[in-house]
Design a protein around this motif. Structure first.
Motif, PDB file in Angstrom:
ATOM      1  N   ARG A  70     -17.447 -11.620   0.146  1.00  0.00           N
ATOM      2  CA  ARG A  70     -18.397 -11.254  -0.918  1.00  0.00           C
ATOM      3  C   ARG A  70     -18.251 -12.190  -2.112  1.00  0.00           C
ATOM      4  N   ALA A  71     -17.016 -12.534  -2.454  1.00  0.00           N
ATOM      5  CA  ALA A  71     -16.801 -13.435  -3.591  1.00  0.00           C
ATOM      6  C   ALA A  71     -17.402 -14.805  -3.318  1.00  0.00           C
ATOM      7  N   MET A  72     -17.261 -15.278  -2.093  1.00  0.00           N
ATOM      8  CA  MET A  72     -17.851 -16.573  -1.738  1.00  0.00           C
ATOM      9  C   MET A  72     -19.376 -16.500  -1.761  1.00  0.00           C
ATOM     10  N   ALA A  73     -19.915 -15.432  -1.200  1.00  0.00           N
ATOM     11  CA  ALA A  73     -21.375 -15.297  -1.161  1.00  0.00           C
ATOM     12  C   ALA A  73     -21.961 -15.196  -2.565  1.00  0.00           C
ATOM     13  N   ASP A  74     -21.225 -14.562  -3.463  1.00  0.00           N
ATOM     14  CA  ASP A  74     -21.711 -14.390  -4.837  1.00  0.00           C
ATOM     15  C   ASP A  74     -21.383 -15.583  -5.729  1.00  0.00           C
ATOM     16  N   GLY A  75     -20.642 -16.545  -5.203  1.00  0.00           N
ATOM     17  CA  GLY A  75     -20.314 -17.732  -5.984  1.00  0.00           C
ATOM     18  C   GLY A  75     -19.299 -17.485  -7.082  1.00  0.00           C
ATOM     19  N   ARG A  76     -18.415 -16.509  -6.894  1.00  0.00           N
ATOM     20  CA  ARG A  76     -17.410 -16.212  -7.925  1.00  0.00           C
ATOM     21  C   ARG A  76     -16.159 -17.059  -7.676  1.00  0.00           C
ATOM     22  N   LEU A  77     -16.331 -18.358  -7.834  1.00  0.00           N
ATOM     23  CA  LEU A  77     -15.271 -19.302  -7.499  1.00  0.00           C
ATOM     24  C   LEU A  77     -14.887 -20.197  -8.673  1.00  0.00           C
ATOM     25  N   GLN A  78     -15.297 -19.834  -9.866  1.00  0.00           N
ATOM     26  CA  GLN A  78     -14.963 -20.643 -11.027  1.00  0.00           C
ATOM     27  C   GLN A  78     -13.522 -20.384 -11.460  1.00  0.00           C
ATOM     28  N   TYR A  79     -13.038 -21.235 -12.376  1.00  0.00           N
ATOM     29  CA  TYR A  79     -11.723 -21.006 -12.965  1.00  0.00           C
ATOM     30  C   TYR A  79     -11.656 -19.601 -13.552  1.00  0.00           C
ATOM     31  N   THR A  80     -10.483 -19.005 -13.451  1.00  0.00           N
ATOM     32  CA  THR A  80     -10.224 -17.771 -14.185  1.00  0.00           C
ATOM     33  C   THR A  80      -9.311 -18.108 -15.362  1.00  0.00           C
ATOM     34  N   SER A  81      -9.009 -17.116 -16.163  1.00  0.00           N
ATOM     35  CA  SER A  81      -7.974 -17.285 -17.182  1.00  0.00           C
ATOM     36  C   SER A  81      -6.684 -17.720 -16.515  1.00  0.00           C
ATOM     37  N   ALA A  82      -5.856 -18.450 -17.245  1.00  0.00           N
ATOM     38  CA  ALA A  82      -4.574 -18.900 -16.699  1.00  0.00           C
ATOM     39  C   ALA A  82      -3.677 -17.734 -16.325  1.00  0.00           C
ATOM     40  N   THR A  83      -3.880 -16.598 -16.946  1.00  0.00           N
ATOM     41  CA  THR A  83      -3.073 -15.416 -16.638  1.00  0.00           C
ATOM     42  C   THR A  83      -3.677 -14.557 -15.537  1.00  0.00           C
ATOM     43  N   GLY A  84      -4.870 -14.897 -15.085  1.00  0.00           N
ATOM     44  CA  GLY A  84      -5.471 -14.182 -13.969  1.00  0.00           C
ATOM     45  C   GLY A  84      -6.638 -13.303 -14.355  1.00  0.00           C
ATOM     46  N   LEU A  85      -7.366 -12.843 -13.352  1.00  0.00           N
ATOM     47  CA  LEU A  85      -8.490 -11.933 -13.581  1.00  0.00           C
ATOM     48  C   LEU A  85      -8.000 -10.652 -14.264  1.00  0.00           C
ATOM     49  N   CYS A 144      -5.074 -22.239 -13.156  1.00  0.00           N
ATOM     50  CA  CYS A 144      -5.152 -20.837 -12.760  1.00  0.00           C
ATOM     51  C   CYS A 144      -4.846 -20.743 -11.274  1.00  0.00           C
ATOM     52  N   ALA A 145      -4.569 -19.533 -10.828  1.00  0.00           N
ATOM     53  CA  ALA A 145      -4.440 -19.296  -9.391  1.00  0.00           C
ATOM     54  C   ALA A 145      -5.828 -19.317  -8.757  1.00  0.00           C
ATOM     55  N   SER A 146      -5.870 -19.440  -7.430  1.00  0.00           N
ATOM     56  CA  SER A 146      -7.141 -19.478  -6.700  1.00  0.00           C
ATOM     57  C   SER A 146      -8.020 -18.289  -7.082  1.00  0.00           C
ATOM     58  N   SER A 147      -9.219 -18.569  -7.550  1.00  0.00           N
ATOM     59  CA  SER A 147     -10.128 -17.475  -7.917  1.00  0.00           C
ATOM     60  C   SER A 147     -10.559 -16.690  -6.681  1.00  0.00           C
ATOM     61  N   LEU A 148     -10.766 -17.369  -5.559  1.00  0.00           N
ATOM     62  CA  LEU A 148     -11.141 -16.671  -4.328  1.00  0.00           C
ATOM     63  C   LEU A 148     -10.045 -15.696  -3.909  1.00  0.00           C
ATOM     64  N   ALA A 149      -8.796 -16.164  -3.936  1.00  0.00           N
ATOM     65  CA  ALA A 149      -7.688 -15.297  -3.552  1.00  0.00           C
ATOM     66  C   ALA A 149      -7.569 -14.109  -4.505  1.00  0.00           C
ATOM     67  N   GLN A 150      -7.820 -14.336  -5.785  1.00  0.00           N
ATOM     68  CA  GLN A 150      -7.723 -13.239  -6.747  1.00  0.00           C
ATOM     69  C   GLN A 150      -8.784 -12.168  -6.484  1.00  0.00           C
ATOM     70  N   HIS A 151     -10.018 -12.579  -6.249  1.00  0.00           N
ATOM     71  CA  HIS A 151     -11.073 -11.606  -5.962  1.00  0.00           C
ATOM     72  C   HIS A 151     -10.764 -10.842  -4.665  1.00  0.00           C
ATOM     73  N   ALA A 152     -10.230 -11.553  -3.671  1.00  0.00           N
ATOM     74  CA  ALA A 152      -9.878 -10.889  -2.417  1.00  0.00           C
ATOM     75  C   ALA A 152      -8.750  -9.890  -2.625  1.00  0.00           C
ATOM     76  N   ALA A 153      -7.773 -10.260  -3.455  1.00  0.00           N
ATOM     77  CA  ALA A 153      -6.591  -9.412  -3.650  1.00  0.00           C
ATOM     78  C   ALA A 153      -6.921  -8.089  -4.313  1.00  0.00           C
ATOM     79  N   LEU A 154      -8.031  -8.008  -4.998  1.00  0.00           N
ATOM     80  CA  LEU A 154      -8.427  -6.724  -5.586  1.00  0.00           C
ATOM     81  C   LEU A 154      -8.544  -5.645  -4.505  1.00  0.00           C
ATOM     82  N   ALA A 155      -8.931  -6.058  -3.302  1.00  0.00           N
ATOM     83  CA  ALA A 155      -9.094  -5.098  -2.211  1.00  0.00           C
ATOM     84  C   ALA A 155      -7.763  -4.626  -1.639  1.00  0.00           C
ATOM     85  N   CYS A 156      -6.655  -5.312  -1.979  1.00  0.00           N
ATOM     86  CA  CYS A 156      -5.344  -4.894  -1.488  1.00  0.00           C
ATOM     87  C   CYS A 156      -4.981  -3.485  -1.947  1.00  0.00           C
TER      88      CYS A 156
END
Length: 405
Positions: free
Chosen positions: A72-87, A282-294
């Motif tokens: 979903r994050a890839m499809a929505d294009g949510r791949l920009q830099y995040t804050s250095a401390t994370g989403l 920052c850490a990978s924005s894709l990985a951060q969006h995915a990790a929310l589902a953890c």
């Protein structure tokens, strides 16, 4: 004959061997196990079937809710830099995880999302370690942790910890080995390579001893979700001054996603953020969006099933190894490792690991990488593989021992 263009004039080639290297590299040892891994790859390329009980990686991959969140994050294009401390949403989710799992309230502002636990340790060491600063660690311990200290020109003081200490530091050891050059301790609970944890009361005593001396305590908890005995606990409960490292790699099965976090005191948030901005952005924005589902109920149910499966494997492989002549002096209570004493079978764990690879097709790791206290006595054995593979490995080792006897 035309003269060569000045822009094309030949230059002497740079001699790579003449490039001066930083002296700190002398303090960073190579991984002995990599030679074993290369040989294993050669054998597999020749068609040999190997059972891998050396790799420190869960055989489970990210569960479907996490994969769906990434898609979903890839499809929505949510791949920009995040804050250095994370989403912010991920920092809040991690804070809720501490409250739900350990009953400890942690301010989301104290959580820094990092590019794996390695980046978290790198940031902690960059913020706290100066040239020649000593940091107390157990021997055996995960080699990269002491190399992070060396990278910032500090010195890891390795204290031999045997089975009587569960291969872990104690408060008494910290007090006995603290010197004018000591600045802190770096602990791991549960530990790689031993799978053992520091008892909560002992950990509390270590932190108190460090606090009395004005030092820092870094606690690596990347295997903390994979505990099998006792009530859940975390060093975050011991005070805001304790730095805690964790990861989405092991319990959350996201090794290649390179995502972790660091819990720091409020006073260290700004300095660590400055370091993160410069070192990683920052850490990978894709990985951060995915990790929310953890942290969804669906994913948590899967993780609990997998934790119980790891426990089932431990409960099978420990007595099975002992039936072969290995000795497991301390029952591992977490992670997916066994630190097995093989001295009844061989006087050299390194040679035994090579023989098991070549003759039995079973990959195990000798203790050479994990310290200097009796490294040739122990094999680190990972049970992060299927129960069928574990049974086959035991059968192969039994046949190998019968032939070599």
């Amino acid at each position: 004959m035309p003269h060569p263009s000045p822009h094309l004039s030949p230059h002497p080639s740079l001699n790579p061997s003449a490039i001066p290297l930083a002296a700190r590299l002398e303090r960073i040892a190579p991984f002995h196990v990599m030679e074993l891994a290369k040989r294993a790859a050669e054998l597999e390329a020749q068609g040999r079937h190997l059972i891998h009980m050396g790799i420190g990686e869960p055989d489970f991959t990210a569960p479907q809710p996490v994969l769906d969140a990434a898609a979903r994050a890839m499809a929505d294009g949510r791949l920009q830099y995040t804050s250095a401390t994370g989403l912010p949403a991920l920092r809040e989710a991690i804070a809720r995880h501490y409250l739900d799992t350990y009953g400890v309230a942690v301010a989301p502002s104290r959580i820094v999302v990092t590019a794996g636990a390695s980046a978290a340790l790198l940031l902690a060491c960059a913020a706290l370690i100066e040239r020649d600063a000593e940091v107390l660690m157990s021997d055996p311990s995960y080699p990269c942790n002491r190399h992070f200290i060396a990278a910032f020109e500090g010195r890891a003081t390795m204290i031999p910890c045997g089975p009587a200490q569960r291969f872990q530091l104690s408060a008494e050891m910290v007090r006995a080995h603290w010197s004018p050059q000591t600045r802190g301790v770096l602990l791991a609970s549960p530990s790689n390579p031993t799978g053992t944890s520091i008892a909560p009361d002992e950990l509390r005593g270590i932190v108190a001893a460090v606090r009395e001396r004005g030092g820092f305590a870094i606690v690596d908890e990347i295997y903390n979700g994979l505990r099998y005995d006792g009530a859940p606990s975390s060093a975050v409960a011991l005070g805001e001054d304790v730095l805690v490292v964790n990861s989405f790699s092991k319990y959350f099965n996201m090794t290649g996603w390179r995502l972790g976090w660091l819990v720091v005191p409020e006073a260290l948030v700004a300095p660590v953020e400055k370091l993160a901005q410069n070192l990683f952005i920052c850490a990978s924005s894709l990985a951060q969006h995915a990790a929310l589902a953890c942290f969804t109920p669906q994913a948590q149910a899967i993780y609990e099933e997998r934790r119980q499966e790891m426990r089932r494997r431990r409960d099978y492989i420990v007595p099975a190894l002992e039936s072969l002549g290995f000795r497991v002096p301390v029952m591992p209570d977490g992670a997916f490792y066994i630190y097995a004493d093989c001295s009844a079978l061989s006087d050299d764990a390194d040679r035994l690991s090579r023989d098991l690879l070549e003759q039995a097709g079973v990959v195990m790791v000798p203790g050479l990488d994990f310290g200097v206290a009796e490294p040739r006595r122990y094999l680190r054995i990972s049970y992060a593989t299927s129960i069928e593979n574990l049974r086959e490995a035991v059968a192969r080792i039994r046949r190998f021992l019968a032939v070599s006897a």
